[in-house]
Design an enzyme around this catalytic site. Structure first.
Site, PDB file in Angstrom:
ATOM      1  N   HIS A 158      -1.255  -1.145  -4.189  1.00  0.00           N
ATOM      2  CA  HIS A 158      -2.562  -0.798  -3.616  1.00  0.00           C
ATOM      3  C   HIS A 158      -2.603   0.715  -3.393  1.00  0.00           C
ATOM      4  O   HIS A 158      -1.754   1.273  -2.688  1.00  0.00           O
ATOM      5  CB  HIS A 158      -2.711  -1.565  -2.296  1.00  0.00           C
ATOM      6  CG  HIS A 158      -4.016  -1.382  -1.613  1.00  0.00           C
ATOM      7  ND1 HIS A 158      -5.148  -2.114  -1.939  1.00  0.00           N
ATOM      8  CD2 HIS A 158      -4.384  -0.567  -0.593  1.00  0.00           C
ATOM      9  CE1 HIS A 158      -6.143  -1.756  -1.147  1.00  0.00           C
ATOM     10  NE2 HIS A 158      -5.714  -0.808  -0.326  1.00  0.00           N
ATOM     11  N   MET A 215     -11.926  -5.450   5.307  1.00  0.00           N
ATOM     12  CA  MET A 215     -11.104  -4.520   6.088  1.00  0.00           C
ATOM     13  C   MET A 215     -10.836  -5.121   7.472  1.00  0.00           C
ATOM     14  O   MET A 215     -11.757  -5.553   8.157  1.00  0.00           O
ATOM     15  CB  MET A 215     -11.807  -3.166   6.250  1.00  0.00           C
ATOM     16  CG  MET A 215     -11.882  -2.317   4.999  1.00  0.00           C
ATOM     17  SD  MET A 215     -10.297  -1.944   4.205  1.00  0.00           S
ATOM     18  CE  MET A 215      -9.402  -1.098   5.507  1.00  0.00           C
ATOM     19  N   MET A 243     -12.092   4.791  -0.962  1.00  0.00           N
ATOM     20  CA  MET A 243     -12.775   5.072   0.314  1.00  0.00           C
ATOM     21  C   MET A 243     -13.411   6.444   0.147  1.00  0.00           C
ATOM     22  O   MET A 243     -12.915   7.452   0.660  1.00  0.00           O
ATOM     23  CB  MET A 243     -11.764   5.045   1.462  1.00  0.00           C
ATOM     24  CG  MET A 243     -11.364   3.635   1.854  1.00  0.00           C
ATOM     25  SD  MET A 243      -9.856   3.581   2.805  1.00  0.00           S
ATOM     26  CE  MET A 243      -8.676   3.598   1.466  1.00  0.00           C
ATOM     27  N   MET A 259      -8.858   8.421  -0.583  1.00  0.00           N
ATOM     28  CA  MET A 259      -9.719   8.858   0.539  1.00  0.00           C
ATOM     29  C   MET A 259     -10.179  10.280   0.270  1.00  0.00           C
ATOM     30  O   MET A 259      -9.381  11.128  -0.143  1.00  0.00           O
ATOM     31  CB  MET A 259      -8.931   8.834   1.853  1.00  0.00           C
ATOM     32  CG  MET A 259      -8.324   7.489   2.184  1.00  0.00           C
ATOM     33  SD  MET A 259      -7.583   7.508   3.825  1.00  0.00           S
ATOM     34  CE  MET A 259      -6.626   5.992   3.777  1.00  0.00           C
ATOM     35  N   SER A 266       0.851  -1.197   0.000  1.00  0.00           N
ATOM     36  CA  SER A 266       0.000   0.000   0.000  1.00  0.00           C
ATOM     37  C   SER A 266       0.877   1.233   0.000  1.00  0.00           C
ATOM     38  O   SER A 266       1.593   1.499   0.974  1.00  0.00           O
ATOM     39  CB  SER A 266      -0.905  -0.008   1.232  1.00  0.00           C
ATOM     40  OG  SER A 266      -1.598   1.219   1.293  1.00  0.00           O
ATOM     41  N   ASP A 318      -4.776   3.866  -2.044  1.00  0.00           N
ATOM     42  CA  ASP A 318      -5.899   4.240  -1.182  1.00  0.00           C
ATOM     43  C   ASP A 318      -6.399   5.640  -1.507  1.00  0.00           C
ATOM     44  O   ASP A 318      -5.746   6.636  -1.191  1.00  0.00           O
ATOM     45  CB  ASP A 318      -5.450   4.201   0.286  1.00  0.00           C
ATOM     46  CG  ASP A 318      -5.232   2.785   0.780  1.00  0.00           C
ATOM     47  OD1 ASP A 318      -6.151   1.965   0.623  1.00  0.00           O
ATOM     48  OD2 ASP A 318      -4.147   2.512   1.318  1.00  0.00           O
ATOM     49  N   HIS A 344      -8.265   1.295  -4.187  1.00  0.00           N
ATOM     50  CA  HIS A 344      -9.218   1.098  -3.087  1.00  0.00           C
ATOM     51  C   HIS A 344      -9.901   2.442  -2.828  1.00  0.00           C
ATOM     52  O   HIS A 344      -9.312   3.345  -2.245  1.00  0.00           O
ATOM     53  CB  HIS A 344      -8.428   0.616  -1.850  1.00  0.00           C
ATOM     54  CG  HIS A 344      -9.261   0.442  -0.620  1.00  0.00           C
ATOM     55  ND1 HIS A 344      -8.702   0.198   0.615  1.00  0.00           N
ATOM     56  CD2 HIS A 344     -10.609   0.460  -0.424  1.00  0.00           C
ATOM     57  CE1 HIS A 344      -9.670   0.080   1.524  1.00  0.00           C
ATOM     58  NE2 HIS A 344     -10.827   0.248   0.917  1.00  0.00           N
TER      59      HIS A 344
END
Ligand code: DX5
Ligand code: ZN
Length: 221
Positions: free
Chosen positions: A32, A139, A67, A36, A7, A34, A65
Site C-alpha cells: 500500500h 478510512m 490523498m 500525499m 503500508s 500512500d 492510495h
C-alpha cells in the site's frame, strides 16, 4: 483469504529494498503506497518518480492510495508503472468528476477504487459510483499520518456500507485503512472487510517478524 496491504509509509526508507524483500514469501498481499500532496492532507510523502522505481524492485502488486487534491494528474502520470490498483478520494471531486475519473482509471489500471474519510456522509457514496468500482477504501483514521488510533465508529459505517454493497455491487472489495492491528482485525473481518491496510503494526517489528505480523492480522478472527 483476507488480503493484507502493508503500508510502506512505516517502513525504513533508508533500506526500503531490503525491507520490502522480507515479504517475498507472503501470500495474498499488496504493498500500500500512500501518496500525499500537502493540500488534500497536510502531510507530504512521495509520488510518481518514487513509485516508478518501487515498481522495479518487487513482484508484489502495488496498491496506490491517492490523498491528493488533483487525482486525475497522478492517475495519468502513473499509468505505465505497472501499478495493480489505484484509489482516489471521493472528497477530492464532485460526483460527476468522480465518475469521469473512474471511467478513465478503469482503462489504465486493472483495479480502481474510491476512498471515504471517517466524517464524510455515506450519502456522498452514490449508487452510480459504487456500481463502477472494484474496491471501496473505508478510512478508519483521518488520512494524513501513520500510527493513529483506530476510530471505533468505523464498525457502524461498515454495517451501512455492507447494505449498499449487497444492493449495488456485491463483488466490490472492502478495504480498511488506519490503526489496524490484531486488536481489531478479527472484528473488521467479521464486518465483511476483505482487505486490511496496516503500517505501524507490521513495521514496528523486526524485519524477520513481518510475515508473522501479516498472518496475525488474518488469523485473529
Ligand atoms: C494514513 C494512511 C495509511 C497509514 C496507515 O493516512 O492512508 O495507509 O499508512 O498506517 P497505520 O496502520 O500505522 O495507521
Ligand atoms: Zn493509505
Amino acid at each position: 483469504m483476507i488480503r493484507i496491504a502493508p503500508s510502506i509509509l512505516s517502513c525504513d526508507f533508508m533500506s526500503i529494498k531490503e525491507d520490502l524483500a522480507h515479504f517475498a514469501k507472503c501470500e495474498n498481499i499488496w504493498f500500500h503506497l500512500d501518496v500525499m500532496d500537502g493540500h488534500f492532507v497536510p502531510n507530504l510523502t512521495f509520488g510518481g518518480p518514487i513509485i516508478r522505481q518501487l515498481a522495479t524492485i518487487t513482484q508484489i502488486p502495488l496498491d496506490v492510495h491517492l490523498m491528493v487534491a488533483n487525482p486525475l494528474f497522478h492517475i495519468e502520470i502513473m499509468k505505465d508503472f505497472g501499478i495493480h490498483h489505484i484509489t482516489f478520494h471521493l472528497e477530492a471531486a464532485t460526483e460527476e468528476e468522480s465518475i469521469k475519473i473512474i471511467s478513465l482509471a478503469k482503462k489504465l489500471y486493472p483495479s480502481v477504487g474510491v476512498s471515504i474519510k471517517p466524517k464524510t456522509p455515506l450519502a456522498q457514496l452514490s449508487a452510480r459510483i459504487i456500481k463502477m468500482i472494484d474496491l471501496l477504501l473505508v478510512m478508519s483514521v483521518e488520512p494524513g499520518f501513520g500510527g493513529q488510533k483506530f476510530i471505533p465508529e468505523t464498525y457502524q459505517r461498515l454495517n451501512e456500507i455492507q447494505q449498499l454493497k449487497v444492493k449495488y455491487n456485491p463483488t466490490m472489495q472492502l478495504q480498511v485503512d488506519g490503526g489496524v492491528s490484531e486488536q481489531n482485525s478479527g472484528e473488521l473481518i467479521s464486518h465483511g472487510v476483505q482487505n486490511l491496510v496496516a503500517g505501524s503494526y507490521i513495521f514496528k517489528e523486526k524485519a524477520c517478524n513481518y510475515i508473522a505480523q501479516v498472518e496475525s492480522l488474518r488469523s485473529s478472527q
